[in-house]
Design a protein around this motif. Structure first.
Motif, PDB file in Angstrom:
ATOM      1  N   ALA A   1       0.827  -1.197   0.000  1.00  0.00           N
ATOM      2  CA  ALA A   1       0.000   0.000   0.000  1.00  0.00           C
ATOM      3  C   ALA A   1       0.867   1.255   0.000  1.00  0.00           C
ATOM      4  N   ASP A   2       0.296   2.344  -0.538  1.00  0.00           N
ATOM      5  CA  ASP A   2       1.001   3.614  -0.513  1.00  0.00           C
ATOM      6  C   ASP A   2       1.156   4.079   0.933  1.00  0.00           C
ATOM      7  N   PRO A   3       2.243   4.764   1.241  1.00  0.00           N
ATOM      8  CA  PRO A   3       2.385   5.323   2.588  1.00  0.00           C
ATOM      9  C   PRO A   3       1.367   6.442   2.800  1.00  0.00           C
ATOM     10  N   PHE A   4       0.941   6.624   4.016  1.00  0.00           N
ATOM     11  CA  PHE A   4      -0.053   7.637   4.336  1.00  0.00           C
ATOM     12  C   PHE A   4       0.562   8.671   5.267  1.00  0.00           C
ATOM     13  N   GLN A   5       0.287   9.929   4.985  1.00  0.00           N
ATOM     14  CA  GLN A   5       0.752  11.022   5.816  1.00  0.00           C
ATOM     15  C   GLN A   5      -0.462  11.749   6.376  1.00  0.00           C
ATOM     16  N   LEU A   6      -0.603  11.760   7.688  1.00  0.00           N
ATOM     17  CA  LEU A   6      -1.726  12.423   8.335  1.00  0.00           C
ATOM     18  C   LEU A   6      -1.211  13.425   9.359  1.00  0.00           C
ATOM     19  N   ALA A   7      -1.875  14.572   9.426  1.00  0.00           N
ATOM     20  CA  ALA A   7      -1.515  15.558  10.448  1.00  0.00           C
ATOM     21  C   ALA A   7      -1.778  14.971  11.831  1.00  0.00           C
ATOM     22  N   PRO A   8      -0.965  15.311  12.807  1.00  0.00           N
ATOM     23  CA  PRO A   8      -1.108  14.715  14.141  1.00  0.00           C
ATOM     24  C   PRO A   8      -2.379  15.163  14.849  1.00  0.00           C
ATOM     25  N   GLN A   9      -2.786  14.382  15.788  1.00  0.00           N
ATOM     26  CA  GLN A   9      -3.909  14.699  16.656  1.00  0.00           C
ATOM     27  C   GLN A   9      -3.523  15.827  17.602  1.00  0.00           C
ATOM     28  N   ARG A  10      -4.488  16.710  17.903  1.00  0.00           N
ATOM     29  CA  ARG A  10      -4.244  17.843  18.791  1.00  0.00           C
ATOM     30  C   ARG A  10      -4.920  17.576  20.138  1.00  0.00           C
ATOM     31  N   PRO A  11      -4.148  17.354  21.176  1.00  0.00           N
ATOM     32  CA  PRO A  11      -4.734  17.053  22.493  1.00  0.00           C
ATOM     33  C   PRO A  11      -5.710  18.130  22.942  1.00  0.00           C
ATOM     34  N   GLY A  12      -6.841  17.685  23.488  1.00  0.00           N
ATOM     35  CA  GLY A  12      -7.848  18.611  23.977  1.00  0.00           C
ATOM     36  C   GLY A  12      -8.774  19.150  22.918  1.00  0.00           C
TER      37      GLY A  12
ATOM     38  N   THR B   1     -11.193  18.039  19.354  1.00  0.00           N
ATOM     39  CA  THR B   1     -11.738  16.966  18.531  1.00  0.00           C
ATOM     40  C   THR B   1     -11.288  17.144  17.095  1.00  0.00           C
ATOM     41  N   ASP B   2     -10.441  16.243  16.629  1.00  0.00           N
ATOM     42  CA  ASP B   2     -10.005  16.249  15.232  1.00  0.00           C
ATOM     43  C   ASP B   2     -10.793  15.216  14.446  1.00  0.00           C
ATOM     44  N   VAL B   3     -11.027  15.521  13.172  1.00  0.00           N
ATOM     45  CA  VAL B   3     -11.760  14.623  12.281  1.00  0.00           C
ATOM     46  C   VAL B   3     -10.791  14.051  11.253  1.00  0.00           C
ATOM     47  N   TYR B   4     -10.808  12.735  11.102  1.00  0.00           N
ATOM     48  CA  TYR B   4      -9.981  12.041  10.111  1.00  0.00           C
ATOM     49  C   TYR B   4     -10.901  11.405   9.071  1.00  0.00           C
ATOM     50  N   ILE B   5     -10.594  11.633   7.799  1.00  0.00           N
ATOM     51  CA  ILE B   5     -11.468  11.222   6.703  1.00  0.00           C
ATOM     52  C   ILE B   5     -10.785  10.155   5.864  1.00  0.00           C
ATOM     53  N   LEU B   6     -11.479   9.052   5.649  1.00  0.00           N
ATOM     54  CA  LEU B   6     -11.037   7.987   4.751  1.00  0.00           C
ATOM     55  C   LEU B   6     -12.091   7.863   3.660  1.00  0.00           C
ATOM     56  N   SER B   7     -11.727   8.159   2.416  1.00  0.00           N
ATOM     57  CA  SER B   7     -12.700   8.186   1.322  1.00  0.00           C
ATOM     58  C   SER B   7     -12.230   7.286   0.191  1.00  0.00           C
ATOM     59  N   PHE B   8     -13.082   6.332  -0.208  1.00  0.00           N
ATOM     60  CA  PHE B   8     -12.685   5.313  -1.177  1.00  0.00           C
ATOM     61  C   PHE B   8     -13.703   5.170  -2.305  1.00  0.00           C
TER      62      PHE B   8
ATOM     63  N   LEU C   1     -15.725  17.498   2.799  1.00  0.00           N
ATOM     64  CA  LEU C   1     -15.720  17.139   4.216  1.00  0.00           C
ATOM     65  C   LEU C   1     -14.523  17.751   4.933  1.00  0.00           C
ATOM     66  N   GLU C   2     -13.377  17.720   4.288  1.00  0.00           N
ATOM     67  CA  GLU C   2     -12.165  18.284   4.891  1.00  0.00           C
ATOM     68  C   GLU C   2     -12.347  19.762   5.180  1.00  0.00           C
ATOM     69  N   ALA C   3     -12.938  20.478   4.227  1.00  0.00           N
ATOM     70  CA  ALA C   3     -13.150  21.910   4.410  1.00  0.00           C
ATOM     71  C   ALA C   3     -14.196  22.201   5.474  1.00  0.00           C
TER      72      ALA C   3
ATOM     73  N   ALA D   1     -10.730  19.432   8.697  1.00  0.00           N
ATOM     74  CA  ALA D   1      -9.879  18.235   8.681  1.00  0.00           C
ATOM     75  C   ALA D   1      -8.713  18.354   7.716  1.00  0.00           C
ATOM     76  N   LYS D   2      -8.226  19.553   7.469  1.00  0.00           N
ATOM     77  CA  LYS D   2      -7.114  19.721   6.534  1.00  0.00           C
ATOM     78  C   LYS D   2      -5.913  18.912   6.987  1.00  0.00           C
ATOM     79  N   GLY D   3      -5.357  18.144   6.055  1.00  0.00           N
ATOM     80  CA  GLY D   3      -4.196  17.319   6.352  1.00  0.00           C
ATOM     81  C   GLY D   3      -4.537  16.013   7.044  1.00  0.00           C
ATOM     82  N   ARG D   4      -5.836  15.761   7.240  1.00  0.00           N
ATOM     83  CA  ARG D   4      -6.247  14.558   7.962  1.00  0.00           C
ATOM     84  C   ARG D   4      -7.178  13.697   7.111  1.00  0.00           C
ATOM     85  N   SER D   5      -6.907  13.611   5.824  1.00  0.00           N
ATOM     86  CA  SER D   5      -7.738  12.780   4.960  1.00  0.00           C
ATOM     87  C   SER D   5      -6.877  11.863   4.096  1.00  0.00           C
ATOM     88  N   ILE D   6      -7.429  10.692   3.815  1.00  0.00           N
ATOM     89  CA  ILE D   6      -6.825   9.720   2.897  1.00  0.00           C
ATOM     90  C   ILE D   6      -7.860   9.409   1.843  1.00  0.00           C
ATOM     91  N   VAL D   7      -7.491   9.561   0.581  1.00  0.00           N
ATOM     92  CA  VAL D   7      -8.390   9.292  -0.530  1.00  0.00           C
ATOM     93  C   VAL D   7      -7.731   8.282  -1.455  1.00  0.00           C
TER      94      VAL D   7
END
Length: 266
Positions: free
Chosen positions: A30-41, A43-50, A70-72, A76-82
């Motif tokens: 599989a291709d490597p995935f780069q996601l922005a880190p979680q921010r403590p305190g 609620t971050d949204v992570y999007i997986l779209s296929f 959805l990202e906009a 969730a900028k930087g937190r999506s995998i398509v």
């Protein structure tokens, strides 16, 4: 155009290997995935779209467009995998789906963050089709449950754009899992022409309703009216889109909107 290829998928159901059987395999291809880190305190949204059905480009287009909107709207900028399948490329294989879910699971805070999983393809009463090159199989509600669990997120949103996709709402919705589907469990949906940008439901929900309202439940109600009007106007039996579960997810998302006053769409 009717979105199901029912008889083809019946044969697929009889012959295909479930996605769950691939989850024990290595995701090295599989291709490597780069996601922005979680921010403590926060609620971050992570999007997986296929986009799962390679022979028709509408599903690639819808997977891309859904993730972008959805990202906009959900911050969730930087937190999506398509990933998507095409006539020439197998980008959304079972191994890739699992690897993406694992990547999200390594990054997010299970108790704090939210995963949004979008699947777009042809559907059958038993699930949703996946065609990646010569690999053809049916993705069942049990397979999707396993994917969601792989992300480790306790709060999840599942959006399925396919015929008969209400089966996923029936099987997977609960207080911590919001499920939105393009059709009832016994209904086809429409708009799968090769070369189209959106299916009928994708256009109504992502492209129209969600652009103007970041609240998923409110956007869904607007989209249901839009797609039903279009189907009746074009002489189709209404697909009856579904929304179920997710009371805790919606509360968390709406609270995030209230806190973040800079996001006027909320």
């Amino acid at each position: 155009m009717r979105r199901s290829i029912v008889f083809w998928l019946v044969g697929l159901l009889l012959a295909a290997v479930p996605v769950q059987e691939s989850q024990g395999q290595s995701a090295r291809r599989a291709d490597p995935f780069q996601l922005a880190p979680q921010r403590p305190g926060q609620t971050d949204v992570y999007i997986l779209s296929f986009g799962l059905w390679g022979p028709q480009s509408v599903f690639e287009s819808e997977a891309k467009g859904a993730a972008r909107i959805l990202e906009a709207q959900l911050g969730a900028k930087g937190r999506s995998i398509v990933r998507f399948n095409t006539k020439r490329r197998a980008g959304a294989t079972p191994e890739t789906l699992v690897a993406a879910a694992e990547a999200a699971g390594r990054t997010l805070d299970p108790a704090e963050d939210i995963v949004v999983l979008v699947l777009t393809s042809h559907g059958a009463p038993e699930g949703i089709g996946l065609v990646a090159g010569r690999d053809t199989r049916l993705v069942t509600p049990g397979d999707v449950r396993a994917l969601l669990e792989t992300t480790k997120a306790q709060h999840r949103v599942l959006i399925v754009s396919a015929c008969y996709s209400g089966v996923f709402a029936r099987e997977l919705a609960d207080a911590q899992t919001l499920v939105i589907t393009a059709a009832a469990a016994d209904k086809p949906s429409f708009g799968c022409q090769d070369g189209a940008t959106w299916t009928y439901f994708g256009d109504a929900f992502f492209n129209k309703a969600l652009r103007g309202n970041a609240r998923l439940d409110a956007a869904f109600e607007s989209a249901r009216g839009l797609v039903t009007q279009r189907e009746k106007r074009e002489g189709f039996d209404p697909s009856n889109p579904q929304i179920a579960g997710g009371s805790q997810v919606l509360e968390r998302l709406n609270e995030t909107c209230r806190i973040n006053l800079a996001r006027q769409a909320c």
